[in-house]
Motif scaffolding. Structure first.
Motif, PDB file in Angstrom:
ATOM      1  N   HIS A   1       0.827  -1.207   0.000  1.00  0.00           N
ATOM      2  CA  HIS A   1       0.000   0.000   0.000  1.00  0.00           C
ATOM      3  C   HIS A   1       0.856   1.250   0.000  1.00  0.00           C
ATOM      4  CE1 HIS A   1       0.631  -0.800   4.302  1.00  0.00           C
ATOM      5  NE2 HIS A   1       0.293   0.453   4.558  1.00  0.00           N
TER       6      HIS A   1
ATOM      7  N   HIS B   1       1.335   3.838   2.123  1.00  0.00           N
ATOM      8  CA  HIS B   1       1.953   4.516   3.265  1.00  0.00           C
ATOM      9  C   HIS B   1       3.466   4.560   3.083  1.00  0.00           C
ATOM     10  CE1 HIS B   1      -1.595   4.015   6.267  1.00  0.00           C
ATOM     11  NE2 HIS B   1      -1.520   5.249   5.825  1.00  0.00           N
TER      12      HIS B   1
ATOM     13  N   HIS C   1      -7.175  -1.747   4.821  1.00  0.00           N
ATOM     14  CA  HIS C   1      -6.388  -0.879   5.716  1.00  0.00           C
ATOM     15  C   HIS C   1      -6.489   0.590   5.282  1.00  0.00           C
ATOM     16  CE1 HIS C   1      -2.896   0.667   7.868  1.00  0.00           C
ATOM     17  NE2 HIS C   1      -2.226   0.830   6.756  1.00  0.00           N
TER      18      HIS C   1
ATOM     19  N   ASP D   1      -0.432  -4.242   5.902  1.00  0.00           N
ATOM     20  CA  ASP D   1      -1.103  -3.838   7.132  1.00  0.00           C
ATOM     21  C   ASP D   1      -2.544  -4.329   7.054  1.00  0.00           C
ATOM     22  OD1 ASP D   1       1.230  -2.668   7.889  1.00  0.00           O
ATOM     23  OD2 ASP D   1       0.545  -0.603   7.702  1.00  0.00           O
TER      24      ASP D   1
HETATM   25 ZN   LIG Z   1      -0.108   1.290   6.560  1.00  0.00          ZN
END
Ligand SMILES: [Zn+2]
Length: 468
Positions: free
Chosen positions: A62, A64, A166, A191
């Motif tokens: 992802h 992040h 997430h 996550d």
């Molecule tokens: Zn994350």
């Protein structure tokens, strides 16, 4: 044929997610994250154990930064393979990487000036980890993959992405190694989100794998689900409106901001709060919200119902998107109560700072925190009850109401992680527990072994595991 995993990050800590998976023919990285904890930041400068040009592909769970934030550095060092991720992750990661490159450049410039002034040298080079140019050079490598569609990475490796629930576009990745004798599957959880959260679908549950690499951010905690977000929000908005002050919400641009809009929209629809103006004062959050709007295929049923009834949380009466700095400053001249949602989430930079300057000493205003505040940040000092705080070089007494609404976590707690792992119908060969503080990860490993009787361990930084 041998399969090896090298744990290059998020091993007994929570950031810098990066795992090198090698077969006889293929080398892939799952995630390429930035270390964000101060004590581990020097690892961002460590060379990889292998030359970056020998890596065939990178798979991102992802967008992040602690999962994708080192990608531009790797590209600068010679990586030329594809970067596989979901379409939403590809779009969001590019925005986040540009912002990160900008901050890296600013930071290096600032350190250089300070060290020159003080006549000393710091522990790391005074050059950015990567530049805006490096970030842009990584964009053509992105290759979008939809959930559930197998993608061939090399002649012996395939991957399938599943919704991790997430943040928008987040995935857990099933890596399949095709050996002559048999297939081996390794699942990287990324996550893991929570069940029954607004906007997103629940995390996918996977029923079969030979190996699992699972996060453990909240592996020692049970979330308090009694936190009633709607009621808390309503009380704070109504009492601040009565007092005649403003409501400031420092917020992260990805997911948290969109969830705050979701709850505000619901309260307005239910007529539980007055129809005040809500300013989304963050160009990055606005761009990410636009990506949410383009990816309604990722929404859950409740969110789709709102869209079908023209009640989208991203487009309600009173919601204003603030692009320019002049527009942002003009918010301060409005008489009466407004809500301002601005970055950064921990008040370490961004437009929230000048709104704090204008509101933190007003008894009638409220600063409302909806996210975790790390030690050492302005946000943390405020929630810890500081009587005065320094903002943009000046001290201000804290007189505003300081409020927190809990219950926003984007991570599964320990029982939800067990719930996700219990989807496996047969015991895997081994479970590697990563992406948690050393104490938290070990606690979760013990809890997990007790609950399931399966083999599990907490790998350390640069530990190598040979898979059967
Ligand atoms: Zn994350």
């Amino acid at each position: 044929m041998q399969i090896k995993i090298n744990f290059l990050g998020a091993a007994q800590n929570v950031t810098g997610s990066r795992y090198l998976l090698e077969t006889n023919n293929t080398r892939i990285l799952v995630d390429c994250g930035l270390y964000q904890e101060r004590r581990f930041q020097s690892r961002n400068w460590d060379p990889l154990p292998i030359p970056p040009q020998t890596i065939d592909a990178i798979l991102l769970t992802h967008a992040h930064l602690d999962h994708c934030g080192l990608l531009p550095k790797l590209v600068r060092e010679g990586f030329r393979g594809k970067v596989y991720c979901t379409p939403a992750t590809s779009e969001i990661a590019q925005i986040i990487l540009l912002d990160s490159a900008h901050l890296q450049e600013e930071d290096a410039e600032f350190k250089k000036k300070r060290h020159e002034k003080e006549g000393r040298r710091g522990p790391y080079p005074e050059i950015p980890l990567y530049t805006i140019e490096d970030a842009k050079a990584s964009f053509p490598l992105f290759s979008a993959v939809n959930y559930g569609c197998p993608v061939r990475i090399s002649n012996d490796v395939e991957a399938i992405f599943y919704d991790a629930g997430h943040v928008l576009g987040s995935a857990m990745i099933n890596v399949i190694v095709n050996r002559e004798e048999e297939k081996r599957t390794i699942i990287f959880s990324g996550d893991v989100g929570q069940w029954d959260r607004p906007i997103l679908q629940d995390p996918n549950v996977i029923s079969k794998a030979d190996y699992i690499v699972v996060e453990s951010t909240y592996g020692d905690r049970i979330h308090d689900d009694s936190a009633d977000i709607n009621n808390n929000f309503a009380e704070i908005v109504n009492s601040t409106h009565q007092a005649g002050g403003n409501i400031l919400i420092p917020s992260f641009a990805l997911q948290r901001t969109q969830e705050v809009l979701y709850y505000m929209n619901d309260l307005l629809i239910e007529d539980r709060i007055p129809h005040l103006m809500v300013f989304l004062d963050s160009p990055m959050a606005i761009r990410i919200t636009e990506i949410f709007k383009r990816h309604s295929e990722l929404f859950d049923r409740e969110m789709m119902e709102r869209i079908h009834h023209s009640k989208s949380p991203f487009d309600f009466p009173g919601l204003k998107m603030v692009q320019t700095v002049d527009e942002s400053k003009s918010i301060n001249h409005i008489v009466g109560t407004v809500m301002v949602i601005a970055g950064s989430g921990m008040c370490t930079g961004g437009r929230i700072k000048h709104h704090l300057v204008n509101n933190i000493s007003r008894r009638e205003s409220t600063v409302l925190f909806v996210g975790y505040q790390a030690i050492g940040t302005l946000g943390r000092r405020i929630v810890d009850g500081a009587k005065r705080v320094r903002i943009l070089g000046q001290y201000y007494p804290v007189r505003a109401r300081i409020a927190q609404v809990h219950g926003f976590s984007a991570h599964a707690d320990k029982d939800q992680l067990i719930k996700w792992l219990s989807g496996l119908t047969v015991a895997p060969e081994h479970v590697f527990i990563t992406h948690g503080e050393a104490k938290t990860a070990s606690h979760f490993a013990e809890y997990f072994k007790e609950k399931t009787g399966w083999r599990a361990s907490v790998p350390s930084y640069r530990e190598e595991a040979i898979l059967k």
